[in-house]
Design an enzyme around this catalytic site. Structure first.
Site, PDB file in Angstrom:
ATOM      1  N   ASP A  32      79.831  10.787  39.051  1.00 44.55           N
ATOM      2  CA  ASP A  32      80.279  12.084  38.551  1.00 44.55           C
ATOM      3  C   ASP A  32      79.118  12.832  37.904  1.00 44.55           C
ATOM      4  O   ASP A  32      78.913  14.030  38.146  1.00 44.55           O
ATOM      5  CB  ASP A  32      81.417  11.874  37.549  1.00 44.55           C
ATOM      6  CG  ASP A  32      81.826  13.161  36.864  1.00 44.55           C
ATOM      7  OD1 ASP A  32      82.374  14.052  37.537  1.00 44.55           O
ATOM      8  OD2 ASP A  32      81.581  13.287  35.647  1.00 44.55           O
ATOM      9  N   GLU A  73      82.946   9.798  44.232  1.00 47.36           N
ATOM     10  CA  GLU A  73      82.001   9.746  43.119  1.00 47.36           C
ATOM     11  C   GLU A  73      81.388   8.353  42.981  1.00 47.36           C
ATOM     12  O   GLU A  73      80.182   8.213  42.714  1.00 47.36           O
ATOM     13  CB  GLU A  73      82.698  10.147  41.828  1.00 47.36           C
ATOM     14  CG  GLU A  73      83.071  11.619  41.771  1.00 47.36           C
ATOM     15  CD  GLU A  73      83.801  12.003  40.510  1.00 47.36           C
ATOM     16  OE1 GLU A  73      83.762  13.197  40.158  1.00 47.36           O
ATOM     17  OE2 GLU A  73      84.425  11.127  39.876  1.00 47.36           O
TER      18      GLU A  73
END
EC number: 3.1.26.3
Length: 221
Positions: free
Chosen positions: A40, A112
């Site tokens: 992320d 992610e």
């Protein structure tokens, strides 16, 4: 897993890294949450960097808005579906029964986590090259005037406000091999006598492009 790596455009030297990135917390302690956290952060940086370079005169607020569109869960889930990621996820029994392999949040988290895994194995340059390739068409289509809602959402809301049927998207043609397909999609709406066609390397992006063309013909965009 080999098909997935071809779609990703990256082959892991340590296959267990990819297995971990695909492991939802429902499978136990060995899951992808730490990789997701790392991925992320890297994704936000790489997309922010790309936008900074693409829009040299943009203000901070404009860049933040565009980045938010590109890194939000909905967009990541779209990318996951382009990779057909759901069929490769490792889920606990409860998540499997409830259809977790189709859930946007789980798909987005896995993307992610894969970014985090690529970064750890191959470094930032390789990670940047892959992420920018995955986002190539999305980045290319962005302008500073790009609205917060995508074209498909805006078209649907426009038709609903006029009590017209929802748009219908049809795949007219698929070209290329499995790892490098190009989709031609038609968008049919009741207000136009002919559909709008668009081509892209993913069906969903082609749908958005065709929706944008319909909005333009309707004088909305």
């Amino acid at each position: 897993m080999k098909r997935l790596q071809r779609r990703l455009g990256y082959e892991f030297g340590r296959p267990e890294s990819l297995q971990l990135a695909l492991s939802h917390r429902s499978v136990g302690a060995d899951n992808n949450e730490r990789l997701e956290f790392l991925g992320d952060s890297i994704l936000n940086f790489l997309i922010g960097e790309a936008l900074f370079e693409k829009f040299e005169t943009a203000r901070e607020g404009q860049l933040s808005r565009l980045r938010a569109q590109l890194v939000k869960g909905d967009t990541l889930a779209e990318i996951a579906r382009e990779f057909e990621l759901g069929e490769c996820l490792k889920l606990g029994e409860g998540e499997l029964k409830s259809g977790g392999q189709r859930r946007d949040s789980i798909l987005a988290d896995a993307v992610e986590a894969i970014i985090g895994a690529i970064y750890l194995e191959a470094g930032l340059d390789t990670c940047r090259e892959r992420v920018l390739h995955w986002y190539r068409e999305r980045l290319a289509s962005l302008t500073l005037d790009t609205p917060a809602k995508d074209a498909k959402t805006r078209l649907q809301e426009y038709l609903q406000s006029r009590r017209e049927p929802l748009p219908e998207y049809r795949v007219a043609e698929v070209e290329g091999e499995a790892h490098a397909q190009v989709f031609t999609v038609e968008c049919h709406v009741s207000l136009l006598p002919t559909p709008e066609r668009a081509r892209a390397s993913s069906r969903r992006v082609a749908e958005k492009k065709s929706a944008a063309q319909v909005l333009k013909r309707l004088g909305v965009a």
